[in-house]
Motif scaffolding. Sequence first.
Motif, short mmCIF file in Angstrom:
data_model
loop_
_atom_site.label_atom_id
_atom_site.label_comp_id
_atom_site.label_asym_id
_atom_site.label_seq_id
_atom_site.Cartn_x
_atom_site.Cartn_y
_atom_site.Cartn_z
N ASN A 105 0.86 -1.19 0.00
CA ASN A 105 0.00 0.00 0.00
C ASN A 105 0.90 1.24 0.00
O ASN A 105 2.13 1.12 -0.01
CB ASN A 105 -0.96 -0.03 1.20
CG ASN A 105 -0.22 -0.24 2.51
OD1 ASN A 105 0.89 0.28 2.68
ND2 ASN A 105 -0.81 -1.01 3.42
N LEU A 143 -2.02 -0.69 -7.29
CA LEU A 143 -2.00 -1.51 -8.51
C LEU A 143 -2.23 -0.62 -9.74
O LEU A 143 -1.49 -0.72 -10.73
CB LEU A 143 -3.06 -2.61 -8.45
CG LEU A 143 -2.89 -3.65 -9.56
CD1 LEU A 143 -3.30 -5.03 -9.09
CD2 LEU A 143 -3.64 -3.32 -10.83
N GLU A 144 -3.22 0.24 -9.66
CA GLU A 144 -3.52 1.07 -10.83
C GLU A 144 -2.41 2.06 -11.13
O GLU A 144 -2.12 2.34 -12.29
CB GLU A 144 -4.87 1.78 -10.67
CG GLU A 144 -6.07 0.83 -10.71
CD GLU A 144 -6.15 -0.04 -11.97
OE1 GLU A 144 -5.67 0.38 -13.05
OE2 GLU A 144 -6.67 -1.18 -11.88
N THR A 202 -3.27 -2.74 -2.71
CA THR A 202 -4.44 -1.87 -2.78
C THR A 202 -4.76 -1.56 -4.24
O THR A 202 -3.90 -1.63 -5.13
CB THR A 202 -4.21 -0.54 -2.04
OG1 THR A 202 -3.10 0.13 -2.67
CG2 THR A 202 -3.93 -0.75 -0.56
N HIS A 203 -6.02 -1.19 -4.46
CA HIS A 203 -6.46 -0.81 -5.80
C HIS A 203 -5.59 0.33 -6.33
O HIS A 203 -5.10 0.27 -7.47
CB HIS A 203 -7.93 -0.37 -5.73
CG HIS A 203 -8.42 0.26 -6.99
ND1 HIS A 203 -8.91 -0.47 -8.04
CD2 HIS A 203 -8.47 1.56 -7.38
CE1 HIS A 203 -9.25 0.34 -9.03
NE2 HIS A 203 -8.99 1.59 -8.65
N GLN A 242 0.17 -0.02 -13.03
CA GLN A 242 -0.38 -1.00 -13.97
C GLN A 242 0.51 -1.19 -15.21
O GLN A 242 0.56 -2.26 -15.78
CB GLN A 242 -1.83 -0.68 -14.34
CG GLN A 242 -2.09 0.69 -14.97
CD GLN A 242 -1.85 0.70 -16.46
OE1 GLN A 242 -1.92 -0.33 -17.11
NE2 GLN A 242 -1.52 1.86 -16.99
N ARG A 289 -7.45 -7.07 -5.12
CA ARG A 289 -7.36 -5.71 -4.59
C ARG A 289 -7.94 -5.64 -3.18
O ARG A 289 -8.99 -6.23 -2.92
CB ARG A 289 -8.10 -4.74 -5.50
CG ARG A 289 -7.41 -4.56 -6.84
CD ARG A 289 -8.35 -3.90 -7.84
NE ARG A 289 -7.67 -3.55 -9.08
CZ ARG A 289 -7.38 -4.40 -10.06
NH1 ARG A 289 -7.69 -5.69 -9.94
NH2 ARG A 289 -6.77 -3.98 -11.15
#
Length: 293
Positions: A235, A265-266, A261-262, A269, A256
């Motif tokens: 995170n 990751l994004e 965490t979302h 990416q 996620r």
Amino acid sequence: MKHLLSIEELNAAQIAEILALTKKVKANRSRETDRPLAGQTWALIFTKASTRTRVSFEVGVRELGGQSVYLAGQEIQMGRGETVADTARVLSRYCHGAVIRTFAQADLVEFAKWGSIPVINALTDDEHPCQILADMFTITEKLGAVAGKKVCFIGDGACNVSRSWIFAAQKLGIDLWIAAPKEFQPGESAGIHVTADIATAAKNADVVYTDVWVSMGKEAEAAERIKILQPYQINAGVLQHAKPGTLVMHCLPAYRGKEITHDVLESHQQTIFDQAENRLHVQKAIMTLLAKR
Ligand code: CP
Ligand code: NVA
């Protein structure tokens, strides 16, 4: 190299050969005329789920001029008790190579022993060599080299992906730190740092890496694993310890809110999907080398 069964049994020169060929294969993807698998059929025997590995091997075989036959482990007679040795001898009469995803590493070794065709490990409970070779290639593309880089693996430090990382780090001179709770730490391995302390492991890391907390086959332990591994998530807080611009990597599939965490990751990416793409190129290089020998 007759088979690709593990990172454990590769040496640094063999890894370098695979990565050098991967670079050529990737650069020439759209204009490659060499078809080293022309006239060949490769069996893909999978007893576990897969998206990346299955599709990248099927596409890779086709791009190298060959054909593949997908065999779900539970649907062939092996799933009803036919031995690995017999399956290997039969498939060797039809096929020119076998790509196998299964549970026991011993079954892969048994297949290679009894068959007469090259065998590639597409993931076992012990190792995921194609993934780690793609990871080495991705890091080299982005950071210029893997030797001397500090890599922090956070999460299930005893899983197949972390085991393959340990062998790669030992052979390639990577400064590997594994941050995991004591229940999920690997055994002692020369030159590898294992700690429960995320801040120490992530400090100034060039790469921060994770994998799922619940590997295939461990579903019965899911609730307990998620509880114990909860603090071992990538995170924003963890990344503050790492080098600015650190590479965040994930072999995928990602969950996620669990191991990553979302948002992290994004924001990373590009690296993570480059990593997934490189599976195709590295596996084409591996098949090319095995088909020649
Ligand atoms: N990383 C990886 O091996 O993905 P699959 O399980 O989708 O093949
Ligand atoms: N450790 C994970 C890797 C998935 C690609 C598993 O074995 O399920």
